[in-house]
Design an enzyme around this catalytic site. Structure first.
Site, PDB file in Angstrom:
ATOM      1  N   CYS A 222       0.817  -1.209   0.000  1.00  0.00           N
ATOM      2  CA  CYS A 222       0.000   0.000   0.000  1.00  0.00           C
ATOM      3  C   CYS A 222       0.848   1.255   0.000  1.00  0.00           C
ATOM      4  CB  CYS A 222      -0.905   0.040   1.237  1.00  0.00           C
ATOM      5  SG  CYS A 222      -1.959  -1.392   1.434  1.00  0.00           S
TER       6      CYS A 222
ATOM      7  N   GLY B 264      -0.007   0.541  -5.181  1.00  0.00           N
ATOM      8  CA  GLY B 264      -1.231  -0.232  -5.064  1.00  0.00           C
ATOM      9  C   GLY B 264      -2.252   0.218  -6.075  1.00  0.00           C
TER      10      GLY B 264
ATOM     11  N   ASN C 218       0.041   1.012   5.781  1.00  0.00           N
ATOM     12  CA  ASN C 218       0.929   0.335   4.841  1.00  0.00           C
ATOM     13  C   ASN C 218       1.778  -0.647   5.629  1.00  0.00           C
ATOM     14  OD1 ASN C 218       2.686  -0.426   2.763  1.00  0.00           O
ATOM     15  ND2 ASN C 218       4.050   1.295   3.170  1.00  0.00           N
ATOM     16  N   GLY C 219       1.695  -1.927   5.277  1.00  0.00           N
ATOM     17  CA  GLY C 219       2.496  -2.932   5.948  1.00  0.00           C
ATOM     18  C   GLY C 219       1.689  -4.171   6.265  1.00  0.00           C
TER      19      GLY C 219
ATOM     20  N   TYR D 244      13.130  -1.840  -5.901  1.00  0.00           N
ATOM     21  CA  TYR D 244      11.986  -1.956  -6.811  1.00  0.00           C
ATOM     22  C   TYR D 244      10.795  -1.081  -6.467  1.00  0.00           C
ATOM     23  CZ  TYR D 244       7.949  -4.096  -9.137  1.00  0.00           C
ATOM     24  OH  TYR D 244       6.808  -4.297  -9.860  1.00  0.00           O
TER      25      TYR D 244
END
Length: 528
Positions: free
Chosen positions: A19, A46, A120-121, A264
């Site tokens: 996310c 996302g 996020n995570g 990335y």
């Protein structure tokens, strides 16, 4: 957000980060529209759903749904969400299914106060907490770990009468990777796990008009905010009419930001560790050329993340750099499933070879990673079909041998080709003339110096404890994590036990911002 493998077959060889989050406090400005643009900048993190929550001084309004940011929000939606504070979220696949409830920000209530949480995570120890909260009569609408965090914050806030203490108490229990933004009607809170695995940055709007938090600095740039600093691991920030206030709640001995952000996930124009991600990736390519040179005519990269390391490889090796693959930038994730024939074509939906560039050439093909191997096999075949004489594959990261439990969709080792095959067997599988990966030492030497990084997907050294119930079935026979951190003491306690311990701590400590209890976690340290 405990990940599940929901990726369509055509995308099945690509790593996906879970996310992106964005938050802004800017009275008098169009915070909904600013959040919209911030999410656009984070769309790469996302593409399955998007959401915005706005606090207007009296309540919190939310709009969220499945789809890309442009598909979820119209101009009319943004105009209907005036306010002074907002947070937003873009989501990849997570546990708990899709749909409106699975999208974020997650809405919850604390008595009469509405909160919206963007996360996020991945949290690894929420199953027992969910069961305990349900037994306490607290209802759940989804199966996401984000809702567990929101409910815990609500419970502890009711116990302590302050949201910040509710957040701190919740952080004492959570294990895993998280960067979160929480909005109420008149304030925003931003906080990050003590190991700093997932990124979160702080920016300031021009003229002191407000503050911004985001997963990456590229989201600050798009709204004109200046990067101030990272939100520190274990830190809680509150932004309101009282200004920006900060408290260092917990701190790990050695922070462990995810190294794959540099390889990335992050946009190349984002700044991490004091330098751009682009520069780090170019240095990876330079180091790769020294570690694994190739006798070739031309260096090309797989768009987009493979281009900077390909430039670096060409520069260090003295070989010419060229553009041999063209990316179709209008192919995004879609809910219209392709036919089986198109799935088998896979990568051709996104990439096409430039025949007049690659024909007759001995190529060095640079990419960021090989996960399952199927996409690279198709790219190599495509280049050979276009007339390439040789294809030497170089990867600017080490072999991905271990599953990730902190927010990347490789939660079982049997998905990873490097855990199942030798380098030469992978080379044969993808059809390359040669294959080499960057070493772990080379990767770490290519990114800005830092006390530590999470390299668990390469090494099996996990900085945050992973409960057996969470990791069961994830490892192949013969693989054991080589350095698995122990959980913090409070992560092993029940919700009520933590509440009791923290109540004792509060009674022994001043209860003012800047000098509060740090919590009972073994990772915490007192701040004056």
């Amino acid at each position: 957000m405990h990940p599940v493998n929901t990726v369509p077959a055509a995308d099945g060889d690509t790593l996906h980060e879970e996310c992106g989050v964005f938050g802004v406090w800017a009275p008098g400005l169009d915070v909904a529209r600013m959040t919209y643009f911030g999410l656009k900048a984070l769309q790469h993190r996302g593409q399955e759903s998007a959401g915005i929550a706005v606090g207007n001084g009296s309540t919190v309004l939310v709009r969220k749904d499945e789809g890309l940011v442009d598909q979820v929000f119209t101009d009319a939606d943004l105009k209907a969400m005036p306010g002074k504070v907002a947070c937003g979220h873009v989501r990849y696949g997570t546990s708990g299914g899709g749909g409106w409830e699975g999208a974020q920000p997650h809405l919850s209530t604390i008595n009469d106060t509405i909160i919206a949480l963007a996360h996020n995570g991945t949290l690894v120890n929420t199953d027992a907490m969910r069961r305990e909260l349900i037994n306490m009569g607290i209802p759940f609408r989804t199966h996401t770990d984000s809702e567990v965090a929101a409910k815990l914050i609500g419970y502890f806030t009711q116990e302590t009468h302050r949201i910040r203490e509710g957040i701190a108490s919740t952080m004492a229990m959570l294990e895993g990777a998280y960067a979160m933004a929480l909005v109420r009607e008149d304030a925003i809170y931003a906080f990050r796990d003590p190991d700093g695995i997932r990124p979160l940055v702080l920016g300031e709007l021009p003229g002191g008009k407000g503050w911004v938090v985001a997963s990456e600095t590229c989201a600050l740039d798009i709204v004109g905010a200046s990067y101030v600093r990272d939100v520190e691991p274990g830190e809680i920030i509150k932004i309101s009419d009282d200004g920006l206030e900060s408290q260092q709640e917990y701190r790990s001995a050695v922070p462990s930001p995810c190294i794959f952000e540099q390889v990335y996930f992050a946009r190349p124009d984002s700044v991490m560790g004091g330098g751009t991600v682009y520069s780090a990736r170019r240095r990876m390519g330079e180091r790769l050329a020294r570690e694994a040179p190739a006798d070739a005519d031309l260096v090309i990269g797989v768009p987009d993340s493979g281009l900077p390391p390909a430039e670096g490889f060409a520069r260090a090796s003295g070989l010419p750099f060229g553009e041999g693959l063209i990316k179709n930038r209008y192919v995004a994730r879609t809910f219209i499933q392709p036919t089986q024939e198109l799935r088998e074509m896979g990568v051709r939906l996104k990439l096409n070879a430039l025949k007049d560039v690659v024909a007759g050439k001995r190529l060095v093909l640079v990419d960021d990673s090989i996960v399952r191997g199927t996409t690279m096999a198709q790219i190599v075949r495509m280049l050979r079909d276009a007339g390439a004489a040789e294809v030497h594959v170089r990867i600017n990261s080490p072999e991905v041998r271990w599953p990730c439990f902190y927010g990347i969709d490789t939660d079982t080792q049997d998905q990873l080709i490097s855990a199942n095959k030798s380098v030469d067997e992978i080379r044969e599988f993808i059809g390359a003339d040669s294959l080499a990966f960057l070493s772990v030492e080379g990767l770490l030497a290519s990114v800005p110096p830092a006390p530590g990084h999470c390299c668990a997907c390469f090494t099996g050294d996990y900085p945050v404890a992973i409960p057996e119930v969470f990791s069961r079935g994830s490892f192949l026979e013969g693989y054991e994590p080589t350095n698995l951190a122990d959980p913090s003491p409070t992560a092993l306690m029940s919700v009520q036990e933590v509440a009791d311990v923290l109540e004792v701590c509060r009674e022994e400590s001043e209860n003012a911002w800047g000098h509060e209890v740090v919590g009972a976690s073994g990772r915490g340290e007192q701040e004056g």
